[in-house]
Design an enzyme around this catalytic site. Structure first.
Site, mmCIF file in Angstrom:
data_model
loop_
_atom_site.group_PDB
_atom_site.id
_atom_site.type_symbol
_atom_site.label_atom_id
_atom_site.label_comp_id
_atom_site.label_asym_id
_atom_site.label_seq_id
_atom_site.Cartn_x
_atom_site.Cartn_y
_atom_site.Cartn_z
ATOM 1 N N SER A 105 -7.810 -4.673 5.323
ATOM 2 C CA SER A 105 -8.531 -4.274 3.528
ATOM 3 C C SER A 105 -8.843 -5.915 2.748
ATOM 4 C CB SER A 105 -7.493 -3.925 2.989
ATOM 5 O OG SER A 105 -7.352 -2.684 3.753
ATOM 6 N N LEU B 26 10.358 -20.905 -6.550
ATOM 7 C CA LEU B 26 9.855 -20.327 -4.989
ATOM 8 C C LEU B 26 8.784 -19.918 -5.906
ATOM 9 C CD1 LEU B 26 8.443 -16.881 -3.486
ATOM 10 C CD2 LEU B 26 10.411 -15.816 -5.358
ATOM 11 N N SER C 28 -7.676 -5.007 -5.760
ATOM 12 C CA SER C 28 -8.707 -6.236 -4.991
ATOM 13 C C SER C 28 -9.901 -5.821 -5.985
ATOM 14 C CB SER C 28 -8.471 -5.251 -3.370
ATOM 15 O OG SER C 28 -9.036 -3.781 -4.077
ATOM 16 N N THR C 29 -10.873 -6.899 -5.827
ATOM 17 C CA THR C 29 -12.175 -6.191 -6.091
ATOM 18 C C THR C 29 -12.443 -4.620 -5.876
ATOM 19 O OG1 THR C 29 -13.266 -6.800 -3.999
ATOM 20 C CG2 THR C 29 -12.841 -9.035 -5.510
ATOM 21 N N ASP D 263 1.485 -1.258 0.379
ATOM 22 C CA ASP D 263 0.187 0.252 -0.077
ATOM 23 C C ASP D 263 0.783 1.441 -0.313
ATOM 24 O OD1 ASP D 263 -2.782 1.659 -0.069
ATOM 25 O OD2 ASP D 263 -2.404 1.234 1.877
ATOM 26 N N GLY D 264 0.324 2.140 -0.747
ATOM 27 C CA GLY D 264 0.897 4.063 -0.750
ATOM 28 C C GLY D 264 1.363 4.262 -1.764
ATOM 29 N N ASN D 265 1.273 3.639 -3.124
ATOM 30 C CA ASN D 265 1.601 4.107 -4.430
ATOM 31 C C ASN D 265 1.600 5.460 -4.473
ATOM 32 O OD1 ASN D 265 3.030 1.593 -4.203
ATOM 33 N ND2 ASN D 265 2.762 0.559 -6.160
ATOM 34 N N HIS E 271 2.517 3.916 -9.255
ATOM 35 C CA HIS E 271 2.690 2.367 -9.240
ATOM 36 C C HIS E 271 4.237 2.043 -9.968
ATOM 37 C CE1 HIS E 271 -1.219 2.624 -7.920
ATOM 38 N NE2 HIS E 271 -2.173 3.511 -8.421
ATOM 39 N N GLU F 111 1.777 -13.883 11.908
ATOM 40 C CA GLU F 111 2.466 -12.374 12.596
ATOM 41 C C GLU F 111 1.589 -11.201 11.350
ATOM 42 O OE1 GLU F 111 5.573 -12.464 14.728
ATOM 43 O OE2 GLU F 111 4.737 -14.080 16.327
ATOM 44 N N ARG G 241 -11.803 2.663 -8.548
ATOM 45 C CA ARG G 241 -10.870 3.403 -9.087
ATOM 46 C C ARG G 241 -10.594 4.329 -10.495
ATOM 47 N NH1 ARG G 241 -5.105 2.463 -6.233
ATOM 48 N NH2 ARG G 241 -6.098 2.234 -4.204
#
Ligand code: FPP
Length: 215
Positions: A180, A122, A57-58, A12-14, A29, A191, A63
């Site tokens: 969220s 990964l 997110s849905t 979060d925070g872009n 972004h 955690e 936006r």
């Protein structure tokens, strides 16, 4: 065995970073994508097997269209550019979410999943068009339709994340302390680390500090 197998991140925070430094949310972004690349490398270096990134997110459909298009273009260019590197680094890509995208995006996502499906160092789970309540609801509908027993195992096995161990660590950047609608079932025992930094400012050191603290 590595006590840390799975890290999930709410990036979060872009938008705020972009407005603050470049007068454009979209530039935030673009900068955020550089952080994604750095975090992937640290994840590999630390032999963490799963990295789940909340990319769309849905709720993000609300936006402005210009921002949504920008994000999809960024994603498309990123995947086209990175798929060879993913194969070289033995990275598997999995998309989790509703997948209600335009055809060109659906195609590139499918192709990227197919081209990397045998990789095993990964697994990156990219949460796109993702909402946890919807995921749980879909799982319950599936269980009911197939007349399965309602049990914790059957719910876990009906989520997008079936066969993926739950994250031990959830990180959220952007100085906002909430979840969220992200992985609500899967993070029951995780955690949670909240970082005040905006996602484009979050760096290798911040990530390593969290890994060490967890361990
Ligand atoms: C949240 O910041 C971030 C997003 C909605 C998109 C995440 C996308 C990236 C990190 C780059 C693209 C990633 C890929 C994999 C192509 P925000 O816009 O909600 O920030 P704000 O809270 O400051 O408005």
């Amino acid at each position: 065995m590595n006590p840390l197998n799975h890290v999930a991140i709410i990036m979060d925070g872009n938008g705020r970073w972009g407005l603050k430094y470049k007068n454009s949310r979209n530039k935030g972004h673009k900068e955020g994508l550089k952080t994604v690349e750095k975090i992937i490398q640290i994840t590999i270096n630390n032999k963490i097997k799963y990295l789940t990134l909340f990319a769309f997110s849905t709720e993000n459909w609300k936006r402005p269209k210009s921002e949504i298009n920008y994000l999809f273009n960024l994603l498309e260019t990123f995947l086209k550019k990175k798929i060879d590197e993913f194969n070289k680094k033995n990275i598997k890509l999995k998309i989790i979410g509703e997948k209600k995208f335009p055809k060109n995006i659906k195609d590139i996502l499918k192709k990227s999943e197919n081209l990397t499906k045998k990789n095993s160092a990964l697994q990156i789970n990219l949460a796109l068009d993702y909402g946890s309540k919807k995921e749980i609801l879909n799982a319950i509908k599936y269980i009911s339709k197939n007349k399965l027993k309602i049990s914790e195992n059957n719910i876990s096995n009906s989520l997008y994340t079936k066969k993926i161990p739950d994250p031990e660590v959830l990180i959220r950047t952007g100085n906002t302390n909430r979840l969220s609608n992200f992985l609500l079932w899967q993070i029951s025992y995780s955690e949670i680390f909240f970082s005040k930094k905006l996602w484009p400012e979050f760096n290798q050191k911040d990530f390593i500090r969290i890994i060490k603290k967890f361990k």
